[in-house]
Design an enzyme around this catalytic site. Structure first.
Site, PDB file in Angstrom:
ATOM      1  N   THR A   1       0.834  -1.200   0.000  1.00  0.00           N
ATOM      2  CA  THR A   1       0.000   0.000   0.000  1.00  0.00           C
ATOM      3  C   THR A   1       0.872   1.254   0.000  1.00  0.00           C
ATOM      4  OG1 THR A   1      -1.744  -1.141   1.211  1.00  0.00           O
ATOM      5  CG2 THR A   1      -1.712   1.259   1.365  1.00  0.00           C
TER       6      THR A   1
ATOM      7  N   GLY B   1      -5.031  -5.108   6.947  1.00  0.00           N
ATOM      8  CA  GLY B   1      -6.147  -4.177   7.041  1.00  0.00           C
ATOM      9  C   GLY B   1      -7.208  -4.494   8.066  1.00  0.00           C
TER      10      GLY B   1
ATOM     11  N   ASP C   1      -8.348  -1.704   5.005  1.00  0.00           N
ATOM     12  CA  ASP C   1      -8.454  -0.445   5.753  1.00  0.00           C
ATOM     13  C   ASP C   1      -8.194   0.792   4.912  1.00  0.00           C
ATOM     14  OD1 ASP C   1      -5.642  -1.409   5.713  1.00  0.00           O
ATOM     15  OD2 ASP C   1      -5.250   0.445   6.803  1.00  0.00           O
TER      16      ASP C   1
ATOM     17  N   GLY D   1      -0.663  -2.138   6.209  1.00  0.00           N
ATOM     18  CA  GLY D   1      -0.536  -3.352   7.004  1.00  0.00           C
ATOM     19  C   GLY D   1      -1.710  -4.281   6.808  1.00  0.00           C
TER      20      GLY D   1
END
Length: 356
Positions: A222, A276, A253, A274
């Site tokens: 991400t 999510g 997330d 990370g």
């Protein structure tokens, strides 16, 4: 008559004394205590994902490619801020650089779903107004962060998903591409390996012998950016392709305001990367801001508490980048590495990959 003249003179003298404060200690004290806005304070921070990023697994050539792209991205946003541009503009253009690079799990380098598709998520938030925009599960939008900003500024809503989001993108003249644009050989091989591991697990009763979360989610690529502009406005943005081999329209997330992205001029701006599900459960981005607001924690104290303690206790891995309203920076992660970079108002550049 004499009384009237005397009264007039006395009144003039009184008014003159009231207006002449140049030598008044009290007046000097008030002037000295008047705060001056630090309009030149600004900064920018980016991440390109966190996870099992180890020096021993990285070739010198690939490491150089990551550092070059991180520097190109952050200097793009920094140039906007240096010229007095908005934090929102800086974030959008910075993330575009990473979305257009196959190195990161966003845009061009997005991972594949179980069905062999690329489903993209993104969000952006304005710390000045607390307005926000997000998109989830788009498959034809070249730069999802651009669409997220359009949702924020051109609609009364916060999040659009899938076909509806893409219909809105077409109305807003957001650049669309054929889904084949997102294909990269390395991401397809990652999907194939994930499916092979999944099949091994299904074929054996003792799945624990084959299941290793650190392998399944070895790197969360991400991308994200947070910035403080010269007008004192904070903003944050995040963009992702999600998790390799994800199914059933899974959304992590990154497009969730408060989990993957949050910005508030009174506290800080945060972008997460990370696993999510855990960042959603812990509302990680907002939690850092809340600790600053309600507990009076510093940015670093709040970031460390949330990432190294609260997230770990939940079972989550990953990290965040953040900047507060005073220009302080945090780059906190509980994994082996996180692609990251920062630049402050003095033009000092920092680039990191591994845990130091």
């Amino acid at each position: 008559m004499k009384y009237a003249i005397y009264l007039s003179i006395s009144l003039l003298l009184f008014i003159g004394c009231k207006n002449d404060t140049s030598k008044s200690p009290a007046a000097e004290s008030v002037q000295a205590e008047t705060p001056t806005s630090n309009t030149e304070n600004f900064g920018i921070v980016i991440h390109g994902g966190a996870g099992t990023i180890l020096k021993k697994n990285m070739s010198d050539e690939l490491e150089a490619q990551y550092k070059q792209k991180l520097e190109e991205a952050i200097r793009t946003g920094y140039a906007i801020l240096e010229k007095g541009g908005s934090s929102l503009d800086a974030i959008e253009k910075t993330i575009n650089i990473m979305e257009n690079s196959p190195l990161f799990n966003a845009g061009k380098g997005a991972v594949f779903t179980n069905e062999g598709k690329n489903e993209l998520d993104a969000s952006i938030m304005d710390g000045n107004t607390l307005n926000a925009g997000a998109v989830a599960g788009v498959t034809t939008v070249k730069n999802p962060i651009n669409l997220a900003r359009a949702v924020m500024e051109k609609s009364e809503h916060v999040m659009f998903a899938r076909e509806g989001a893409e219909a809105f993108a077409k109305e807003q003249n957001i650049e669309l591409v054929n889904p084949s644009y997102f294909y990269t050989e390395s991401r397809m091989k990652s999907l194939e390996r994930a499916k092979e591991r999944e099949q091994i697990e299904l074929d054996h009763d003792d799945k624990s012998a084959f299941y290793d979360p650190s392998i399944k989610d070895s790197k969360f690529g991400t991308v994200g950016c947070v910035a403080l502009d010269k007008n004192g406005n904070l903003a944050a943005g995040t963009s992702t392709g999600g998790m390799t081999n994800k199914k059933w329209g899974r959304v992590g997330d990154s497009p969730i305001i408060g989990a993957g992205t949050y910005a508030n001029n009174n506290t800080c701006a945060v972008s997460s990367t990370g696993w999510g599900e855990y960042f959603i459960r812990g509302m990680v981005a907002y939690d850092i801001s809340a600790m600053m607001e309600y507990k009076n924690s510093s940015l670093q104290e709040a970031s460390s508490e949330v990432i190294q303690k609260k997230l770990v206790e939940l079972g989550g891995t990953g990290g965040i980048i953040a900047i507060d309203h005073q220009g302080n920076v945090a780059m906190e992660f509980n994994t082996a590495g996180m692609y990251r970079a920062s630049m402050n108002k003095d033009g000092e550049l920092y680039i990191g990959i591994y845990k130091e």
